[in-house]
Design a protein around this motif. Structure first.
Motif, short mmCIF file in Angstrom:
data_model
loop_
_atom_site.label_atom_id
_atom_site.label_comp_id
_atom_site.label_asym_id
_atom_site.label_seq_id
_atom_site.Cartn_x
_atom_site.Cartn_y
_atom_site.Cartn_z
N GLN A 1 -3.25 -7.10 7.85
CA GLN A 1 -3.27 -7.80 9.12
C GLN A 1 -3.28 -6.91 10.35
O GLN A 1 -3.14 -7.40 11.47
N ASP A 2 -3.46 -5.62 10.19
CA ASP A 2 -3.53 -4.73 11.34
C ASP A 2 -4.92 -4.10 11.38
O ASP A 2 -5.42 -3.61 10.37
N ALA A 3 -5.53 -4.08 12.56
CA ALA A 3 -6.90 -3.58 12.70
C ALA A 3 -7.03 -2.11 12.36
O ALA A 3 -8.13 -1.63 12.05
N GLU A 4 -5.91 -1.36 12.41
CA GLU A 4 -5.97 0.07 12.09
C GLU A 4 -6.18 0.31 10.60
O GLU A 4 -6.64 1.38 10.20
N MET A 5 -5.86 -0.67 9.77
CA MET A 5 -6.04 -0.54 8.32
C MET A 5 -7.42 -1.09 7.96
O MET A 5 -7.57 -2.20 7.49
N LYS A 6 -8.44 -0.28 8.18
CA LYS A 6 -9.81 -0.76 8.05
C LYS A 6 -10.61 -0.05 6.96
O LYS A 6 -11.73 -0.46 6.66
N LYS B 1 -11.95 -4.37 7.51
CA LYS B 1 -10.94 -4.99 8.35
C LYS B 1 -10.48 -6.31 7.75
O LYS B 1 -11.28 -7.08 7.24
N ASN B 2 -9.17 -6.55 7.83
CA ASN B 2 -8.57 -7.78 7.28
C ASN B 2 -8.97 -7.99 5.82
O ASN B 2 -9.24 -9.11 5.39
N ALA B 3 -8.98 -6.89 5.07
CA ALA B 3 -9.33 -6.97 3.65
C ALA B 3 -8.30 -7.81 2.90
O ALA B 3 -7.11 -7.78 3.22
#
Length: 288
Positions: free
Chosen positions: A33-38, A277-279
């Motif tokens: 849920q965080d855009a940095e984890m893409k 993103k949002n995987a």
């Protein structure tokens, strides 16, 4: 993973996976849920923070990793000083102080087979204290292959024999390499090739992208873009020998570019997730 014509490649791989994968409903599905984890490429369960998992991005990111809860929500970001090139997997296991757990981040990606050494960063496992950014001190292992540079996306820790395990990615028969956890930080460590494993399937789809060993050392997982493989380890048996037996192939949900798999801390289940993103992040129970 960064390769030429990346998005065309991802589209082709994703389409074939959706057609061929053995589908099953996960017991739980959420999203990162965080855009940095893409560009998520690894997941590992904390041993000291309840309901916490560590994830990280691969090449192109800064030297950092994240703590999340099972719903994919960010709990804390951890930064460290280092020149990370292509971090491809993360693991949690024992280390130099008995009774303490450590996080191991594998900077082991090498798409062009040109790195003279690969690196593994080790951190005493941190306690989650806030949703802010914390700074950690890393110890760095430098390792080299006995048979030349190669790409890898799988780092596992054997808590029984106290070994690193690295599994190469792209070969028709992938290599299983080991090194001792108590190796020196001051010398370059020569990995030992223990065996090679052959998996059926088409090139690209059968590339090995992640793996994990349960906290008690009794269960082993590997995944490719298409399949998930599971082994149970016999008492006294090396992990590499257990993996030479025919694995159980586990049904799972298709993922566009699945590059992460990790057991829960109690070994009763495992999570998978993928790049993007949002995987989605899926939970499955381990076989009885």
């Amino acid at each position: 993973m960064k390769i030429k014509h990346r998005y065309l490649y991802m589209l082709i791989v994703g389409a074939v996976i959706l057609i061929t994968v053995r589908m099953v409903s996960a017991q739980n599905q959420n999203t990162l849920q965080d855009a940095e984890m893409k560009e998520t490429s690894g997941i590992a369960a904390s041993r000291i923070n309840k309901n916490t998992f560590y994830v990280h991005n691969d090449s192109g990111d800064t030297s950092r990793f994240f703590a999340i809860n099972p719903n994919g929500q960010l709990k804390e970001t951890f930064e460290f000083k280092g020149d990370a090139i292509d971090c491809e997997d993360i693991a949690v296991g024992p280390g130099p102080v008995k009774g303490k757990s450590y996080v191991y981040l594998g900077d082991i990606g090498d798409n062009h087979h040109e790195r003279r050494t690969i690196e593994i960063y080790r951190f005493p496992e941190p306690e989650i204290t806030s949703t802010q950014t914390a700074h950690l001190q890393a110890n760095t292992y430098y390792l080299k292959y006995p048979d030349g540079p190669r790409d890898a996306e799988t780092l596992m820790i054997d808590p029984v024999d106290k070994l690193f395990y690295i599994v190469s990615k792209r070969e028709d028969s992938v290599g299983v390499y080991t090194a001792p956890l108590n190796a020196s930080f001051t010398d370059t460590i020569s990995l030992k090739l223990q065996c090679k494993l052959h998996f059926k399937g088409l090139p690209l789809l059968k590339w090995i992208t992640a793996g994990d060993i349960s906290a008690d050392g009794k269960q082993i997982l590997l995944r490719s873009y298409q399949d998930i493989y599971y082994w149970k380890r016999k008492p006294g048996e090396p992990v590499w020998k257990a993996m030479q037996a025919k694995p159980q192939e586990l049904k799972h949900n298709a993922e566009k570019q699945g590059e992460a798999i990790g057991f829960t801390a109690d070994g009763k289940g495992f999570y998978t997730t993928s790049e993007g993103k949002n995987a989605p992040i899926y939970f499955y129970q381990t076989p009885k």
